[in-house]
Design an enzyme around this catalytic site. Structure first.
Site, short mmCIF file in Angstrom:
data_model
loop_
_atom_site.label_atom_id
_atom_site.label_comp_id
_atom_site.label_asym_id
_atom_site.label_seq_id
_atom_site.Cartn_x
_atom_site.Cartn_y
_atom_site.Cartn_z
N THR A 74 0.76 -1.25 0.19
CA THR A 74 0.10 0.00 -0.06
C THR A 74 0.79 1.25 0.01
O THR A 74 2.16 1.20 0.08
CB THR A 74 -0.66 0.11 1.17
OG1 THR A 74 -0.15 0.57 2.58
CG2 THR A 74 -1.67 -1.31 1.56
N LYS B 198 6.87 3.64 1.13
CA LYS B 198 8.05 4.63 1.47
C LYS B 198 7.81 5.37 2.69
O LYS B 198 8.85 5.83 3.10
CB LYS B 198 8.40 5.19 0.33
CG LYS B 198 8.85 4.84 -1.05
CD LYS B 198 8.97 5.70 -2.12
CE LYS B 198 7.56 6.06 -2.73
NZ LYS B 198 7.10 4.80 -3.31
N GLU C 174 13.63 -3.04 -0.47
CA GLU C 174 14.13 -2.65 -1.74
C GLU C 174 13.34 -1.92 -2.63
O GLU C 174 13.93 -0.93 -3.45
CB GLU C 174 14.45 -3.96 -2.49
CG GLU C 174 15.25 -3.87 -3.62
CD GLU C 174 16.87 -3.20 -3.22
OE1 GLU C 174 17.00 -2.24 -3.82
OE2 GLU C 174 17.76 -3.89 -2.67
N VAL D 15 12.82 2.27 -3.32
CA VAL D 15 13.75 3.11 -4.43
C VAL D 15 13.93 2.33 -5.35
O VAL D 15 14.56 1.26 -5.63
CB VAL D 15 14.95 3.41 -3.93
CG1 VAL D 15 15.80 4.55 -4.78
CG2 VAL D 15 14.60 4.36 -2.43
N LEU E 150 14.90 -2.53 -8.98
CA LEU E 150 16.25 -2.19 -9.33
C LEU E 150 17.04 -2.58 -7.87
O LEU E 150 16.58 -2.27 -6.77
CB LEU E 150 16.71 -1.07 -9.72
CG LEU E 150 16.16 -0.58 -11.13
CD1 LEU E 150 16.43 0.98 -11.77
CD2 LEU E 150 16.83 -1.47 -12.26
N GLU F 258 1.07 6.76 -8.37
CA GLU F 258 0.55 6.32 -7.17
C GLU F 258 -1.09 6.38 -7.64
O GLU F 258 -1.65 7.08 -8.47
CB GLU F 258 0.85 6.99 -6.05
CG GLU F 258 2.14 6.96 -5.47
CD GLU F 258 2.47 5.63 -4.81
OE1 GLU F 258 1.51 4.73 -4.83
OE2 GLU F 258 3.97 5.28 -4.82
N ASP G 28 7.42 11.96 -3.43
CA ASP G 28 7.69 10.87 -3.43
C ASP G 28 9.28 10.47 -3.90
O ASP G 28 9.96 9.76 -3.25
CB ASP G 28 7.17 9.91 -4.50
CG ASP G 28 7.09 8.72 -4.70
OD1 ASP G 28 6.86 7.81 -3.81
OD2 ASP G 28 7.76 8.02 -5.95
N LYS H 76 12.52 8.93 -1.47
CA LYS H 76 13.42 8.26 -2.05
C LYS H 76 14.82 8.56 -1.69
O LYS H 76 15.64 7.53 -1.39
CB LYS H 76 13.09 7.80 -3.56
CG LYS H 76 11.79 7.06 -3.75
CD LYS H 76 11.54 6.88 -5.47
CE LYS H 76 10.21 6.28 -5.69
NZ LYS H 76 10.03 6.17 -7.19
N GLY I 280 6.01 0.54 -12.60
CA GLY I 280 5.17 -0.41 -13.18
C GLY I 280 4.85 -1.56 -12.24
O GLY I 280 5.78 -1.78 -11.66
#
Length: 815
Positions: free
Chosen positions: A555, A579, A606, A609, A613, A667, A678, A682, A797
């Site tokens: 969420t 986050k 992970e 951010v 990746l 979002e 956002d 990060k 994505g």
């Protein structure tokens, strides 16, 4: 001669008794049999309840008598032809009338002595054995009935009488020497004292009866027929993956049965052990199954551990004090006190300093033991030489059992570390010199987790079960569950990880399945679930207390992020793409990291951010290896990169933002992405993971949105404001084109300062050719000075974010 014993579930009703008769008739073709039977299933409990109610002047005991009578009459009517029922029914009624008379006496006197209770409890076996013997005669004429009270003699210790083996063995041998019947049916559990008073051999005593008969007759073997396929590596009702044990030694079987393996009554082994008579445990309902063979020379196995067992309802009593050090007889006095109160000590451990002695007893004996011990040591307690005994209830003993454990190093450490990793606190430890048994005392609420964790470690080829509790099943959550479903078989076969989704929740509904929900049906199951409630969700996760539990937050909800602390304190790992927690107050961020270490519960984020990746993981590795990050430059919003890569003279800013939402790159509230908050979160997370202390307010946010857009309160108003300020966005695009630059929303950190904002990126910059929804991060460190460490790839994505969450879950499985 072979002795067969059939337990209560095997003779629960007429249908089951027919299975028993088939087994007996089949075996009787080869040799003579003694068949020992228990009371019909639950009848002994009903008799105990009726006696208690009668003694308490509760007339409902009569209803219980009626229920018992009905149960036996129904069985008899289904097993015996109508033409032969009359006399047998009368006999059953006479026995029931006798029982009723005894209970009426208890009711009138308002008391229940242990002697009377033994007589009352004996009726279960008397009734069942009579019915089964008569049913067998219908199919096997050369069969008979013998009352075991005439053959087994005991002392007057009612409830669990001690057998006089010398006298009993003679009576048994004499009777069978003159008996020519192919099969003799006998009631288990009951006996008589030497002066003819009815006694019982303890709950589960029918096994013991069969063993006494087998030992006295030097039987070829003793078969215990029950409702499971032998002794298991653990209790199959608690550990679903438990496996039957093919062969086991007498000593191992005694240890497992003592520590709660209900298949076998512990005293059963002794009478046959002396004669080296093998015991075979078989399943009445699967007679072809191999079962468990208990003997002196079981087959050797690579695994030194044969089974894991446990005893519930344990109280730990600790007696300690300086007055015990070097004082002879303290232990003797303690155990004499307990012996005088007829309290059985199940577990013992003593500090080598003699400062304390710790014993485990049943909860039901705790109060009596505490009073008696404190009274016995009253003088030392008054003189402050010894403390009043410490009483800890609601505990459980778990035992690791195996004859060959002594030949393998490190089993204790493996056991303790396995429990420790799942935050199972060990209250006491005991291990004998034989090393056949390692016992630990733990909290009763942890027993299921502990048994499953240990079984997984010692018996399941190191397959690790991960239990997932997923909150948030929108675009990303749906992809995450889809990926689990797709990879489930591969993970189990190749990585030895068994993934189970125990719960799913969205903002409306939540659904739990302790055994793991079928992933093809999760959406329909969720719709049938209960109303979503975060507090109730947490409570259910705690109550289930499953090993290797992982809370997965998919969420962007602040209230959900505030629950992480509660999960970590319960040794529940947290995997999140949310986050908010890691970008909240620095003290909260540090607290969550600290709780993760303290309670051995991984806290992985992970996907905070760069979606899938490995950005955070790279930073962690840099810092762990001694490197130091000095500067970070990054495009961290795949959403904004997609938007500014597609914003041109042919596509309005409003339309591109709309399309980003449709593609799942933003979002649910796109203002979170476009406001820059956002990205600020990060870069803050990367700064903190690099070892710096910073708050979100310390990051300069250079917003490109007009104040009116920022001031909207819902998505419709926000998109309307984007249309109204179309010229503002067009002017930004025109300036970029004029400078032959591309628009990128850049986050940077250097010299202790951080900022986020829209920048015009020239053609020679690494960010210029960043396409689609890609992210890019440049790390300048002690080791990467001239050329930065560069990480680049898709940063938004549903599928890539889900794969990043999935990767974090796999990391936990590989720990």
């Amino acid at each position: 001669m072979r002795v067969l014993k059939f337990g209560g579930t095997s003779v629960a009703n007429a249908e089951n008794i027919k299975l028993v008769l088939d087994i007996v008739i089949n075996k009787a073709q080869d040799e003579k049999l003694v068949v020992v039977v228990s009371a019909l299933s639950k009848v002994t409990d009903l008799l105990q309840l009726a006696a208690s109610k009668a003694a308490a002047n509760d007339e409902s005991f009569k209803d219980i008598i009626t229920e018992i009578e009905k149960k036996h009459l129904e069985a008899l009517k289904q097993l015996i032809p109508v033409s032969e029922q009359s006399g047998l029914l009368s006999h059953i009624k006479r026995i029931i009338n006798h029982l009723e008379t005894l209970l009426d006496g208890c009711f009138l006197l308002g008391e229940l002595s242990s002697r009377t209770l033994d007589t009352i409890l004996s009726f279960g076996e008397l009734l069942s054995s009579y019915i089964i013997a008569e049913a067998l005669k219908q199919k096997l004429k050369n069969s008979s009935y013998k009352d075991s009270r005439e053959l087994i003699k005991t002392n007057n210790h009612f409830g669990k009488a001690a057998v006089n083996f010398e006298l009993s063995n003679k009576l048994i041998a004499d009777f069978f020497a003159s008996n020519d019947n192919q099969v003799v049916v006998m009631p288990g559990f009951i006996a008589t004292s030497e002066d003819g008073i009815i006694t019982t051999l303890g709950r589960g005593g029918s096994d013991y009866t069969a063993a006494i008969i087998a030992g006295a007759l030097n039987a070829s073997d003793l078969e215990i027929w029950t409702d499971v396929n032998g002794m298991f590596t653990a209790n199959p009702k608690i550990v679903k993956q438990a496996q039957p044990i093919a062969t086991i030694s007498y000593q191992e079987a005694m240890e497992l049965s003592h520590f709660g393996a209900k298949v076998l009554y512990p005293p059963t082994i002794q009478p046959v052990l002396r004669k080296n008579i093998p015991i075979l445990i078989k399943n009445t309902f699967e007679p072809q199954a191999e079962g468990t063979l208990i003997s002196n020379n079981p087959e050797s196995h690579a695994n030194p551990v044969k089974g894991i067992s446990h005893i519930d309802n344990i109280t730990l009593i600790t007696l300690e004090g300086s007055g015990m050090i070097g004082v002879a007889g303290s232990s003797k006095r303690l155990f004499e006190v307990l012996s005088n109160e007829s309290i059985n000590v199940i577990f013992i451990t003593q500090a080598s300093s003699e400062h304390s002695i710790c014993i485990g007893i049943l909860n039901s004996d705790a109060e009596t033991a505490e009073i008696a011990i404190n009274k016995a040591f009253q003088i030392e307690i008054v003189q402050n030489k010894i403390d009043p005994c410490i009483v800890e209830k609601n505990l459980c003993i778990i035992a690791l059992v195996g004859e060959n454990m002594k030949n393998h190093q490190g089993l204790s450490g493996r056991m303790f570390s396995t429990l420790g990793k799942n935050n199972v606190n060990i209250r006491a430890i005991a291990q004998g010199a034989s090393e056949r048994n390692i016992s630990v005392v733990i909290n009763e609420r942890d027993v299921k987790k502990a048994l499953n964790t240990l079984h997984e470690n010692f018996f399941e080829e190191n397959t690790k079960q991960l239990n997932l509790f997923v909150m948030g099943v929108g675009n990303v959550g749906e992809k995450f569950i889809e990926q689990i479903h797709q990879q489930k078989k591969f993970l189990k076969e190749n990585l030895k990880i068994n993934l189970r989704v125990i719960a799913v929740s969205n903002s409306r509904k939540m659904y739990f399945d302790e055994d793991g929900m079928p992933l093809k049906e999760w959406q329909s199951l969720l719709e049938k679930g209960e109303t979503a409630n975060k507090a109730e969700f947490i409570a259910k996760v705690k109550a289930l207390n499953l090993r290797n539990s992982i809370f997965v937050d998919i969420t962007a909800n602040e209230e959900v992020s505030k629950t992480y602390e509660q999960y970590l304190k319960q040794n529940v790992a947290v995997v999140t793409c949310n986050k908010i927690a890691c970008s909240s107050a620095y003290d909260n961020y540090k607290n969550l990291k600290s709780l993760s270490r303290k309670f051995n519960a991984p806290f992985l984020f992970e996907t905070n951010v760069g979606a899938g990746l490995p950005i955070i993981d790279t930073v962690k590795n840099l810092i762990a290896s001694g490197d130091k990050v000095h500067k970070i430059q990054a495009v961290l919003s795949g959403s904004l990169n997609f938007i500014f890569n597609n914003f041109d003279k042919n596509n309005t800013f409003h339309d591109v933002v709309k399309e980003a939402g449709v593609q799942g790159f933003t979002e649910p509230d796109p203002k979170i992405d476009l406001s820059g908050i956002d990205v600020a979160r990060k870069i803050l997370i990367l700064i903190r993971e690099s070892g710096y202390q910073m708050e979100i307010k310390d990051i300069e946010n250079k917003s490109f949105l007009p104040k009116e857009c920022m001031g909207t309160t819902n998505n419709d108003a926000f998109f309307a404001s984007l249309k109204e300020h179309a010229k503002h966005f067009e002017s930004i695009l025109a300036e970029a084109n004029e400078k032959e630059s591309r628009l990128k929303f850049v986050a940077q950190f250097e010299n202790g300062k951080a900022s986020v904002g829209l920048q015009f990126i020239p053609k020679d910059h690494p960010f210029y050719n960043l396409e689609g929804k890609d992210n890019i991060v440049l790390f300048y460190t002690d080791r990467y000075v001239d050329q930065p460490l560069l990480i680049k790839g898709a940063g938004a994505g549903a599928a890539v974010t889900a794969s990043g969450i999935f990767a974090d879950v796999i990391r936990i499985g590989n720990v």
